[in-house]
Design a protein around this motif. Structure first.
Motif, PDB file in Angstrom:
ATOM      1  N   ARG A 195      -8.095   2.386   3.498  1.00 30.17           N
ATOM      2  CA  ARG A 195      -9.366   2.175   2.813  1.00 30.17           C
ATOM      3  C   ARG A 195      -9.243   1.141   1.704  1.00 30.17           C
ATOM      4  O   ARG A 195     -10.131   0.304   1.519  1.00 30.17           O
ATOM      5  CB  ARG A 195      -9.834   3.497   2.229  1.00 30.17           C
ATOM      6  CG  ARG A 195     -11.308   3.679   2.345  1.00 30.17           C
ATOM      7  CD  ARG A 195     -11.862   4.973   1.816  1.00 30.17           C
ATOM      8  NE  ARG A 195     -11.151   5.629   0.764  1.00 30.17           N
ATOM      9  CZ  ARG A 195     -10.469   6.759   0.922  1.00 30.17           C
ATOM     10  NH1 ARG A 195     -10.412   7.321   2.108  1.00 30.17           N
ATOM     11  NH2 ARG A 195      -9.866   7.331  -0.089  1.00 30.17           N
ATOM     12  N   LEU A 196      -8.168   1.210   1.020  1.00 33.94           N
ATOM     13  CA  LEU A 196      -8.059   0.351  -0.151  1.00 33.94           C
ATOM     14  C   LEU A 196      -7.411  -0.993   0.128  1.00 33.94           C
ATOM     15  O   LEU A 196      -7.949  -2.039  -0.230  1.00 33.94           O
ATOM     16  CB  LEU A 196      -7.273   1.085  -1.233  1.00 33.94           C
ATOM     17  CG  LEU A 196      -7.967   2.380  -1.661  1.00 33.94           C
ATOM     18  CD1 LEU A 196      -7.082   3.165  -2.604  1.00 33.94           C
ATOM     19  CD2 LEU A 196      -9.307   2.072  -2.278  1.00 33.94           C
ATOM     20  N   ALA A 197      -6.274  -0.923   0.737  1.00 31.64           N
ATOM     21  CA  ALA A 197      -5.557  -2.174   0.938  1.00 31.64           C
ATOM     22  C   ALA A 197      -6.042  -2.919   2.174  1.00 31.64           C
ATOM     23  O   ALA A 197      -5.946  -4.125   2.257  1.00 31.64           O
ATOM     24  CB  ALA A 197      -4.059  -1.904   1.039  1.00 31.64           C
ATOM     25  N   PHE A 198      -6.550  -2.167   3.118  1.00 31.82           N
ATOM     26  CA  PHE A 198      -6.958  -2.804   4.366  1.00 31.82           C
ATOM     27  C   PHE A 198      -8.460  -2.765   4.579  1.00 31.82           C
ATOM     28  O   PHE A 198      -8.939  -2.776   5.695  1.00 31.82           O
ATOM     29  CB  PHE A 198      -6.267  -2.134   5.546  1.00 31.82           C
ATOM     30  CG  PHE A 198      -4.861  -2.594   5.718  1.00 31.82           C
ATOM     31  CD1 PHE A 198      -4.541  -3.417   6.769  1.00 31.82           C
ATOM     32  CD2 PHE A 198      -3.881  -2.225   4.826  1.00 31.82           C
ATOM     33  CE1 PHE A 198      -3.249  -3.845   6.941  1.00 31.82           C
ATOM     34  CE2 PHE A 198      -2.595  -2.653   4.987  1.00 31.82           C
ATOM     35  CZ  PHE A 198      -2.269  -3.468   6.043  1.00 31.82           C
ATOM     36  N   ALA A 199      -9.115  -2.707   3.501  1.00 37.55           N
ATOM     37  CA  ALA A 199     -10.566  -2.604   3.601  1.00 37.55           C
ATOM     38  C   ALA A 199     -11.143  -3.724   4.438  1.00 37.55           C
ATOM     39  O   ALA A 199     -12.079  -3.536   5.212  1.00 37.55           O
ATOM     40  CB  ALA A 199     -11.169  -2.634   2.210  1.00 37.55           C
ATOM     41  N   SER A 200     -10.561  -4.854   4.284  1.00 41.44           N
ATOM     42  CA  SER A 200     -11.122  -6.007   4.971  1.00 41.44           C
ATOM     43  C   SER A 200     -10.705  -6.080   6.431  1.00 41.44           C
ATOM     44  O   SER A 200     -11.339  -6.751   7.231  1.00 41.44           O
ATOM     45  CB  SER A 200     -10.696  -7.269   4.254  1.00 41.44           C
ATOM     46  OG  SER A 200      -9.352  -7.170   3.865  1.00 41.44           O
ATOM     47  N   GLY A 205       0.818  -1.201   0.000  1.00 42.66           N
ATOM     48  CA  GLY A 205       0.000   0.000   0.000  1.00 42.66           C
ATOM     49  C   GLY A 205       0.853   1.253   0.000  1.00 42.66           C
ATOM     50  O   GLY A 205       0.590   2.202  -0.747  1.00 42.66           O
ATOM     51  N   VAL A 206       1.874   1.220   0.787  1.00 42.22           N
ATOM     52  CA  VAL A 206       2.745   2.385   0.843  1.00 42.22           C
ATOM     53  C   VAL A 206       3.379   2.608  -0.512  1.00 42.22           C
ATOM     54  O   VAL A 206       3.478   3.724  -1.001  1.00 42.22           O
ATOM     55  CB  VAL A 206       3.835   2.196   1.912  1.00 42.22           C
ATOM     56  CG1 VAL A 206       4.866   3.288   1.779  1.00 42.22           C
ATOM     57  CG2 VAL A 206       3.212   2.205   3.283  1.00 42.22           C
ATOM     58  N   SER A 207       3.792   1.531  -1.075  1.00 41.30           N
ATOM     59  CA  SER A 207       4.447   1.669  -2.368  1.00 41.30           C
ATOM     60  C   SER A 207       3.458   2.202  -3.389  1.00 41.30           C
ATOM     61  O   SER A 207       3.807   2.952  -4.293  1.00 41.30           O
ATOM     62  CB  SER A 207       4.992   0.324  -2.814  1.00 41.30           C
ATOM     63  OG  SER A 207       3.919  -0.534  -3.128  1.00 41.30           O
ATOM     64  N   ARG A 208       2.265   1.819  -3.216  1.00 41.23           N
ATOM     65  CA  ARG A 208       1.273   2.221  -4.198  1.00 41.23           C
ATOM     66  C   ARG A 208       0.795   3.647  -3.990  1.00 41.23           C
ATOM     67  O   ARG A 208       0.682   4.421  -4.926  1.00 41.23           O
ATOM     68  CB  ARG A 208       0.071   1.277  -4.116  1.00 41.23           C
ATOM     69  CG  ARG A 208      -0.748   1.276  -5.380  1.00 41.23           C
ATOM     70  CD  ARG A 208      -2.088   0.626  -5.174  1.00 41.23           C
ATOM     71  NE  ARG A 208      -2.004  -0.736  -4.676  1.00 41.23           N
ATOM     72  CZ  ARG A 208      -1.806  -1.799  -5.476  1.00 41.23           C
ATOM     73  NH1 ARG A 208      -1.674  -1.638  -6.760  1.00 41.23           N
ATOM     74  NH2 ARG A 208      -1.745  -2.998  -4.955  1.00 41.23           N
ATOM     75  N   TYR A 209       0.514   3.911  -2.781  1.00 41.88           N
ATOM     76  CA  TYR A 209      -0.083   5.224  -2.543  1.00 41.88           C
ATOM     77  C   TYR A 209       0.877   6.212  -1.887  1.00 41.88           C
ATOM     78  O   TYR A 209       0.565   7.377  -1.737  1.00 41.88           O
ATOM     79  CB  TYR A 209      -1.323   5.081  -1.670  1.00 41.88           C
ATOM     80  CG  TYR A 209      -2.262   4.034  -2.196  1.00 41.88           C
ATOM     81  CD1 TYR A 209      -3.024   4.287  -3.316  1.00 41.88           C
ATOM     82  CD2 TYR A 209      -2.373   2.807  -1.567  1.00 41.88           C
ATOM     83  CE1 TYR A 209      -3.876   3.324  -3.815  1.00 41.88           C
ATOM     84  CE2 TYR A 209      -3.225   1.848  -2.057  1.00 41.88           C
ATOM     85  CZ  TYR A 209      -3.974   2.100  -3.179  1.00 41.88           C
ATOM     86  OH  TYR A 209      -4.823   1.156  -3.669  1.00 41.88           O
ATOM     87  N   GLY A 210       1.973   5.673  -1.476  1.00 33.46           N
ATOM     88  CA  GLY A 210       2.929   6.558  -0.832  1.00 33.46           C
ATOM     89  C   GLY A 210       2.728   6.603   0.668  1.00 33.46           C
ATOM     90  O   GLY A 210       1.613   6.500   1.167  1.00 33.46           O
TER      91      GLY A 210
END
Length: 640
Positions: free
Chosen positions: A514-519, A500-505
């Motif tokens: 919200r996105l990577a840890f939605a679950s 997630g960090v790599s993706r969104y910074g």
DNA sequence: CTTAGGG
DNA sequence: CCCTAAG
């Protein structure tokens, strides 16, 4: 809800009809009329010292009465008597529903009536012990006393009928009885013979224990052997517990023995609790322990009766002090009705605990038995309220959440399998709440009477609380205690975070959340941030040495693969380098996304993305960037 | 509410 | 992990 008058009447009536009449009728005492008078007298006196000629008669009565009698002598506590008797009363007519109310009411009334006396007694150090003893001793009989109501509950029959048919039949209890050899049915018979009522409990152990207790008039019943002879557990050497309630029984030493023996039994506990309460002058919950205990007994049995399959193991465990007082707290996450019920019962049975908790946080609003499912900042204000939230709700919510999580197919994630793993892993790491022994002691002492013995299980309500989080207490420097719900980070979680960090910074945690840890309903953005911080630290710490993972003895369970750490470091470096660029340049939005994300190599791709939009079109820069190299490196190692 | 940083 | 300050 009821008027005082009504209550008082209850008491009286109780004394007459149920109380002793019942017990004595089965015995040799022909003069039932005398008993009521006597007791009534005592009762009125408040101090109960007044013991008329019925002594003899009472003597003849079985063990059951012994306790009561003793109590009379000692004048221990009207409350006790009241509680016990009120139970009877209840059985004789009051609808079960009103049971608790009625009980507590009458109890209160009684206490009020004899309060002055009682208090005096308590204040007198010399008499305090006896009070104790009598209480405890008496409490031992509470079980029996409270039984009749059970009968009522079970049978719903009329009082009179009960009284007649349910009298203990001691004739069946002569000679030697080896409970171990008895079948359930036989045990039931014996039980009836002993207590004058039937039971539907199927648990042999429970039955044997109960019977043994009844026959020996003691809670000193080992779980191993149940050979009873002449009202004595053969294996036991406690002469004191003998049937003959000679004067010795009334003597402190003897009683104390009993007391010691009873130590951890719930019965005794309740007695102690009550004791403490009274002594400290604060009756927290006005429902007396007697009531509570009765309720517990009742509830438990009722429960046991209803579900044969599940003989309330928890309760049984509690009953047998042999078991450690510490249940693993591991309990299954299932917080079903039974669980909830037990919880509620427990809270009733342990006002003492409540007291402790109260003084615990300094604030009077501690909510010991409530699960604190605070994940999204309901903070303090809500705290108090939470206490009164139907536990079921939170638990239900929790369960639902879980269900969702489990069934939820990870959006852009490894596999459902991973998700599941992630789910279950943390669960296994749960630990029971730990209470600092010292603190415990202190708090106990607050009651002005040192209980000496500790207060049984430290952990409560594992079902509710634990299911969602791992609650542990960590000692604070100041000696205070802080609760920390901790949930170990699983590898998959870490991976996701990194991804997630790599993706969104880094820094866009709400996004990542919200996105990577939605679950992962738990794990707030703050958590992510913190974790990232830790990862960073770890990665930096490790990198200098060696890229090899297992170079040292990672005491902790999950070492975090070097690959990940490496990647973390890369990302960090990159981020730090990039950030200035970013601030000055283009918005962080997905601008340069579509560049060469080319290399479809899994983890790396993420990185590429980040890079791309961080640097914008500066692909080359990225390439030159040491970060990049590290990245490729990570790519090789990274299994993700 | 989200971030960032200290405890 | 918790708490708080700041945007």
């Amino acid at each position: 809800m009821e008027t005082v008058v009504g209550v008082e009447r209850n008491d009286e009536g109780k004394f007459e009809e149920s109380g002793f009449e019942k017990s004595s009728s089965s015995l040799s005492s022909p003069k039932l009329g005398a008993d009521p008078v006597v007791y009534k007298l005592v009762r009125i006196e408040g101090d109960g010292r007044f013991v008329p000629a019925t002594d003899d008669e009472i003597m003849e009565v079985g063990n059951l009465l012994a306790d009561d009698k003793i109590e009379m002598h000692l004048v221990a506590d009207t409350g006790q008597t009241g509680g016990c008797i009120s139970s009877e009363r209840t059985s004789s007519g009051i609808p079960q529903l009103e049971n608790s109310e009625g009980l507590s009411q009458s109890e209160n009334t009684e206490v009020d009536a004899g309060k002055s006396n009682v208090l005096l007694e308590e204040n007198d150090p010399s008499s305090a012990p006896s009070m104790n003893d009598s209480r405890i001793n008496q409490s031992g009989s509470v079980g029996e006393c409270s039984n009749p109501p059970n009968e009522l509950v079970e049978g719903q029959s009329s009082a009179s009928a009960d009284c007649t048919s349910l009298n203990p039949d001691f004739s069946k209890l002569k000679g030697e009885i080896c409970l171990d050899n008895l079948s359930i049915k036989e045990l039931h018979e014996t039980f009836k013979a002993t207590f004058g009522r039937e039971t539907t409990v199927k648990d042999k152990q429970w039955l044997k224990r109960r019977i043994a207790m009844g026959l020996t008039n003691s809670c000193d019943v080992s779980t191993s052997s149940f050979l009873i002879k002449d009202n004595k557990l053969v294996n036991k050497d406690k002469e004191e517990n003998h049937n003959s309630l000679g004067s010795d029984l009334a003597k402190a030493p003897v009683v104390r023995t009993v007391n010691d023996n009873c130590n951890d039994s719930p019965i005794n506990r309740s007695g102690q609790m009550e004791n403490l309460q009274v002594v400290s002058g604060e009756r927290l919950r006005n429902s007396s322990v007697d009531d509570d205990f009765g309720a517990e007994d009742l509830n438990t049995e009722e429960r046991a009766a209803k579900r044969v399959r599940k003989p309330t193991r928890r309760y049984i465990e509690e009953l047998s002090e042999v078991e450690s007082k510490e249940h693993s707290g591991k309990s299954v996450a299932s917080a079903k009705n039974s669980g909830l019920r037990q919880i509620s019962i427990k809270s009733n049975v342990r006002p003492f605990k409540m007291a402790r908790m109260d003084s615990f946080g300094g604030s009077g609003v501690e909510v010991p038995y409530v699960c604190r499912v605070r994940r999204s900042r309901p903070r303090k204000n809500v705290m108090a309220l939470m206490g009164f939230h139907p536990i079921g709700m939170s638990v239900a919510a929790t369960l639902v959440k879980k269900a969702i999580v489990v069934h939820n197919t990870q959006p852009n994630n490894e596999s459902g399998d991973e998700a599941l793993k992630a789910r279950s892993d943390p669960e296994q790491i749960q630990q029971p709440v730990t209470v600092e022994p010292e603190k415990d002691k202190q708090l106990s002492a607050v009651g002005s009477i040192d209980q000496g013995k500790n207060v049984e299980p430290k952990h409560i309500d594992p079902s509710g609380d634990t299911s969602d989080e791992n609650v542990v207490t960590v000692p604070t420097g100041k000696g205070g205690m802080r609760r920390k719900h901790h949930r170990a980070w699983t590898l998959s979680e870490v991976t996701k975070l990194v991804e997630g960090v790599s993706r969104y910074g880094a820094g866009r945690w709400s996004e990542i959340k919200r996105l990577a840890f939605a679950s992962y309903s738990y794990r707030t953005s703050v958590d992510l941030k913190d974790k990232w911080r830790n990862l960073l630290k770890a990665s930096l710490a490790q990198t200098p040495q060696d890229k090899k993972i297992n170079s040292r003895k990672h005491a902790s369970a999950m070492p975090i693969p070097a690959a990940i750490l490496l990647r973390v470091r890369e990302l960090a470096e990159m981020q730090s380098q990039v950030s200035p660029n970013l601030s000055s340049g283009k918005p962080v939005t997905s601008a340069g996304r579509n560049v060469h994300e080319t290399r479809s190599s899994g983890g790396l791709m993420e990185f590429g993305e980040v890079n791309s939009y961080k640097h914008g079109s500066e692909w080359t820069d990225r390439r030159c960037n040491p970060t990049m190299r590290g990245l490729s490196d990570g790519q090789h190692i990274s299994p993700f």
